[in-house]
Design a protein around this motif. Structure first.
Motif, PDB file in Angstrom:
ATOM      1  N   ASP A  89       0.816  -1.205   0.000  1.00  0.00           N
ATOM      2  CA  ASP A  89       0.000   0.000   0.000  1.00  0.00           C
ATOM      3  C   ASP A  89       0.854   1.262   0.000  1.00  0.00           C
ATOM      4  N   ARG A  90       1.984   1.246   0.689  1.00  0.00           N
ATOM      5  CA  ARG A  90       2.768   2.459   0.901  1.00  0.00           C
ATOM      6  C   ARG A  90       4.018   2.564   0.054  1.00  0.00           C
ATOM      7  N   SER A  91       4.439   1.475  -0.567  1.00  0.00           N
ATOM      8  CA  SER A  91       5.782   1.412  -1.139  1.00  0.00           C
ATOM      9  C   SER A  91       5.933   2.193  -2.438  1.00  0.00           C
ATOM     10  N   LEU A  92       6.842   3.142  -2.411  1.00  0.00           N
ATOM     11  CA  LEU A  92       7.210   3.858  -3.631  1.00  0.00           C
ATOM     12  C   LEU A  92       7.979   2.920  -4.562  1.00  0.00           C
ATOM     13  N   SER A  93       8.725   1.991  -3.988  1.00  0.00           N
ATOM     14  CA  SER A  93       9.488   1.047  -4.806  1.00  0.00           C
ATOM     15  C   SER A  93       8.561   0.187  -5.664  1.00  0.00           C
ATOM     16  N   PHE A  94       7.481  -0.338  -5.053  1.00  0.00           N
ATOM     17  CA  PHE A  94       6.531  -1.127  -5.838  1.00  0.00           C
ATOM     18  C   PHE A  94       5.807  -0.247  -6.854  1.00  0.00           C
ATOM     19  N   TYR A  95       5.521   1.009  -6.487  1.00  0.00           N
ATOM     20  CA  TYR A  95       4.886   1.916  -7.441  1.00  0.00           C
ATOM     21  C   TYR A  95       5.760   2.083  -8.682  1.00  0.00           C
ATOM     22  N   ILE A  96       7.065   2.235  -8.466  1.00  0.00           N
ATOM     23  CA  ILE A  96       7.981   2.403  -9.605  1.00  0.00           C
ATOM     24  C   ILE A  96       7.897   1.183 -10.525  1.00  0.00           C
ATOM     25  N   LEU A  97       7.916  -0.009  -9.934  1.00  0.00           N
ATOM     26  CA  LEU A  97       7.830  -1.225 -10.748  1.00  0.00           C
ATOM     27  C   LEU A  97       6.507  -1.291 -11.506  1.00  0.00           C
ATOM     28  N   GLU A  98       5.405  -0.981 -10.810  1.00  0.00           N
ATOM     29  CA  GLU A  98       4.090  -1.024 -11.459  1.00  0.00           C
ATOM     30  C   GLU A  98       3.979   0.025 -12.561  1.00  0.00           C
ATOM     31  N   LYS A  99       4.541   1.208 -12.295  1.00  0.00           N
ATOM     32  CA  LYS A  99       4.480   2.288 -13.296  1.00  0.00           C
ATOM     33  C   LYS A  99       5.312   1.932 -14.522  1.00  0.00           C
ATOM     34  N   LEU A 100       6.483   1.341 -14.304  1.00  0.00           N
ATOM     35  CA  LEU A 100       7.300   0.894 -15.439  1.00  0.00           C
ATOM     36  C   LEU A 100       6.543  -0.138 -16.267  1.00  0.00           C
ATOM     37  N   GLN A 101       5.876  -1.059 -15.580  1.00  0.00           N
ATOM     38  CA  GLN A 101       5.088  -2.083 -16.286  1.00  0.00           C
ATOM     39  C   GLN A 101       3.953  -1.436 -17.064  1.00  0.00           C
ATOM     40  N   GLN A 102       3.255  -0.466 -16.427  1.00  0.00           N
ATOM     41  CA  GLN A 102       2.134   0.205 -17.080  1.00  0.00           C
ATOM     42  C   GLN A 102       2.581   0.941 -18.346  1.00  0.00           C
ATOM     43  N   ARG A 103       3.785   1.520 -18.295  1.00  0.00           N
ATOM     44  CA  ARG A 103       4.293   2.313 -19.420  1.00  0.00           C
ATOM     45  C   ARG A 103       5.110   1.477 -20.403  1.00  0.00           C
ATOM     46  N   GLY A 104       4.871   0.176 -20.417  1.00  0.00           N
ATOM     47  CA  GLY A 104       5.505  -0.672 -21.416  1.00  0.00           C
ATOM     48  C   GLY A 104       6.896  -1.161 -21.045  1.00  0.00           C
ATOM     49  N   GLY A 105       7.317  -0.961 -19.804  1.00  0.00           N
ATOM     50  CA  GLY A 105       8.593  -1.504 -19.352  1.00  0.00           C
ATOM     51  C   GLY A 105       9.713  -0.500 -19.211  1.00  0.00           C
ATOM     52  N   GLY A 106       9.507   0.748 -19.633  1.00  0.00           N
ATOM     53  CA  GLY A 106      10.588   1.728 -19.517  1.00  0.00           C
ATOM     54  C   GLY A 106      10.097   3.162 -19.459  1.00  0.00           C
ATOM     55  N   ILE A 107      10.788   3.969 -18.635  1.00  0.00           N
ATOM     56  CA  ILE A 107      10.518   5.412 -18.521  1.00  0.00           C
ATOM     57  C   ILE A 107      11.877   6.107 -18.474  1.00  0.00           C
ATOM     58  N   GLN A 108      12.000   7.238 -19.129  1.00  0.00           N
ATOM     59  CA  GLN A 108      13.253   7.993 -19.096  1.00  0.00           C
ATOM     60  C   GLN A 108      13.576   8.397 -17.660  1.00  0.00           C
ATOM     61  N   GLN A 109      14.822   8.160 -17.263  1.00  0.00           N
ATOM     62  CA  GLN A 109      15.229   8.472 -15.892  1.00  0.00           C
ATOM     63  C   GLN A 109      15.026   9.948 -15.565  1.00  0.00           C
ATOM     64  N   SER A 110      15.271  10.818 -16.523  1.00  0.00           N
ATOM     65  CA  SER A 110      15.156  12.255 -16.286  1.00  0.00           C
ATOM     66  C   SER A 110      13.712  12.699 -16.044  1.00  0.00           C
ATOM     67  N   ARG A 111      12.722  11.830 -16.321  1.00  0.00           N
ATOM     68  CA  ARG A 111      11.317  12.196 -16.183  1.00  0.00           C
ATOM     69  C   ARG A 111      10.685  11.648 -14.903  1.00  0.00           C
ATOM     70  N   PHE A 112      11.469  10.971 -14.047  1.00  0.00           N
ATOM     71  CA  PHE A 112      10.877  10.357 -12.864  1.00  0.00           C
ATOM     72  C   PHE A 112      10.319  11.378 -11.871  1.00  0.00           C
ATOM     73  N   ALA A 113      10.957  12.518 -11.727  1.00  0.00           N
ATOM     74  CA  ALA A 113      10.411  13.541 -10.822  1.00  0.00           C
ATOM     75  C   ALA A 113       9.029  13.962 -11.294  1.00  0.00           C
ATOM     76  N   GLU A 114       8.859  14.062 -12.586  1.00  0.00           N
ATOM     77  CA  GLU A 114       7.567  14.401 -13.185  1.00  0.00           C
ATOM     78  C   GLU A 114       6.536  13.296 -12.927  1.00  0.00           C
ATOM     79  N   VAL A 115       6.968  12.034 -13.046  1.00  0.00           N
ATOM     80  CA  VAL A 115       6.078  10.909 -12.773  1.00  0.00           C
ATOM     81  C   VAL A 115       5.575  10.976 -11.330  1.00  0.00           C
TER      82      VAL A 115
END
Length: 198
Positions: A89-115
């Motif tokens: 419920d609280r984990s930012l780490s799991f959110y990152i994994l789920e968000k990467l999966q949602q976005r097709g497996g990859g997100i630009q590192q420079s855009r993570f603050a925006e995410v």
């Protein structure tokens, strides 16, 4: 013989804890995930202990051993409540994994603050969740749109700052470099903002 019976009772406890948790989250109101999961586990531990006390097949255990089993189940309930639903419920780490999966497996590192600012806060209703948890914990109160610390919250904040400053790693790996930045995260905070309560 005792080990087999203890294992059977423990397996029953785990199944019961999961069943109670599922019923609770499916059909009842939940104020704070961690607190409700703890209550569910404690209920399962006491129900299992009651059965162990009542059933003749567990008479091979002394009263002290039965107490030890209850303590083990209570500690297991606590560990499960923190380690599974609360972490997910609280984990930012799991959110990152789920968000990467949602976005097709990859997100630009420079855009993570925006995410985090544009998506994470909104999708997980992070402000609402955290304020609700603090209200339920009695560490804050909200008066006329102003969030204020209670004495309990002030004490916990002081403890947290002390622990962070003195008992967290001084050389922690952050993106390839070792740093003590997280022992004092306010060190480089912006000057006084205008969001404080009057």
């Amino acid at each position: 013989m005792k080990i087999i019976r203890f294992a059977a009772a423990s397996a029953f406890f785990l199944v019961l804890a999961c069943a109670i948790y599922w019923l609770h989250i499916s059909y009842m109101h939940v104020n704070v995930v961690f607190y409700s999961a703890i209550v569910d586990g404690v209920m399962a531990a006491f129900i299992t202990a009651g059965l162990v006390m009542a059933l003749r097949s567990f008479s091979v255990f002394s009263g002290f051993e039965k107490l030890q089993m209850l303590i083990i189940w209570l500690l297991t309930a606590y560990a499960l409540a923190i380690s599974v639903p609360t972490v997910l419920d609280r984990s930012l780490s799991f959110y990152i994994l789920e968000k990467l999966q949602q976005r097709g497996g990859g997100i630009q590192q420079s855009r993570f603050a925006e995410v985090f600012t544009d998506e994470y806060l909104k999708e997980h209703r992070l402000v609402d969740v955290r304020l609700t948890e603090q209200l339920e914990s009695g560490t804050i109160r909200i008066e006329n749109g102003c969030v204020r610390l209670t004495p309990k919250g002030d004490g916990l904040a002081s403890f947290s700052r002390f622990f962070r400053r003195h008992l967290l790693p001084k050389q922690r790996l952050l993106m390839g470099q070792y740093s003590d930045d997280l022992t004092d995260p306010f060190r480089h905070s912006a000057a006084q903002k205008d969001y404080t309560c009057r």
